[in-house]
Scaffold this active site. Structure first.
Site, PDB file in Angstrom:
ATOM      1  N   HIS A 205      -1.036 -20.373  -7.048  1.00 49.50           N
ATOM      2  CA  HIS A 205      -0.572 -19.539  -8.496  1.00 49.50           C
ATOM      3  C   HIS A 205       1.543 -19.538  -8.615  1.00 49.50           C
ATOM      4  CE1 HIS A 205      -4.449 -19.455  -7.856  1.00 49.50           C
ATOM      5  NE2 HIS A 205      -4.255 -20.361  -8.516  1.00 49.50           N
TER       6      HIS A 205
HETATM    7  S1  FES Z   1      -0.970 -17.463  -6.318  1.00 54.08           S
HETATM    8 FE1  FES Z   1      -2.618 -16.771  -6.544  1.00 54.08          FE
HETATM    9  S2  FES Z   1      -3.184 -18.006  -4.562  1.00 54.08           S
HETATM   10 FE2  FES Z   1      -0.631 -17.060  -4.185  1.00 54.08          FE
END
Ligand code: FES
Length: 240
Positions: A205
């Protein structure tokens, strides 16, 4: 039929006047005999009844033969205390052993304990390189930081970071950064030497960690976790 009824009535009339007094006499005689035998026995009894209203015919047996002859209540009471104390001690011992066995069974076995600690030879990790090892099923990042990286980590204004933590709080030796390789957002494994801050980047993410493993950008709420570790001797680290 009428003749039979008449005969029965005649027999009953003849029997009643003779038989009834005889039966009454027999009952009275038995009663007198019984009363006499009780009163005779009472005279020979060694125990007087303590109960009110106990008539001359009431016989209370003597329990003198069963009385304690060791001098009052002291003997039996001491024995009772001894028995109660002994039973209590045995019950406590049994309970302690049960709890101890339960805890021993529930504790980690020797093979699990053997995996609890991992020893790593640091001399095999050149400066400026990352190594990933597995510890308790999780990846652990070991970074041999350069002087420039150490300087950069220490110069960062950490007070304003999302998870404020100084670099000196995250390392025992400045050149060795050791932390869990698990993104604090949802648990992905970040990629080393990547991201906007020269540290680690989580592609899941888009979380960016700096060269001290502190979260600088993206959805992760916390810095990468520091496990328990120690340097038992020069060039060796034990994790766990
Ligand atoms: S940014 Fe979501 S798991 Fe690493």
């Amino acid at each position: 039929m009428a003749a039979l009824a008449s005969t029965t009535r005649t027999i009953a009339r003849k029997w009643t006047p003779h038989a009834l007094p005889l039966a009454a006499k027999a009952t009275a005689a038995a009663s007198v005999h019984q009363t006499r035998s009780i009163s005779e026995t009472h005279q020979t009894s060694s125990f007087d009844s303590p109960f009110k209203g106990a008539g001359a015919g009431t016989k209370i047996p003597s329990f003198a033969a069963y009385r304690n002859k060791s001098g009052g209540e002291t003997g039996p009471r001491v024995f009772s205390y001894f028995m109660v104390g002994t039973m209590g001690a045995l019950a406590s011992l049994g309970a302690k052993n049960t709890v101890q066995d339960f805890l021993v069974n529930m504790s980690a076995s020797a093979d699990v304990l053997a995996q609890a600690k991992v020893e790593i030879d640091l001399s095999a990790i050149p400066e400026g390189k990352n190594v990933i090892i597995k510890w308790r099923g999780k990846p652990v990042f070991i970074r041999h930081r350069t002087d420039a990286e150490v300087q950069e980590a220490e110069d960062t204004k950490w007070e304003s970071l999302r998870d404020p933590q100084s670099d000196s709080d995250r390392v025992k030796k400045p050149e060795w950064l050791i932390m869990l390789g698990v993104c604090t957002h949802l648990g992905c494994v970040p990629i080393g030497e990547a991201g906007d801050f020269g540290g680690w980047f989580c592609p899941c993410h888009g979380s960016h960690y700096d060269i001290s493993g502190r979260i600088r950008k993206g959805p992760a709420p916390l810095n990468l976790e520091i496990p328990e570790y120690d340097f038992p001797e020069e060039g060796k680290v034990v994790i766990g």
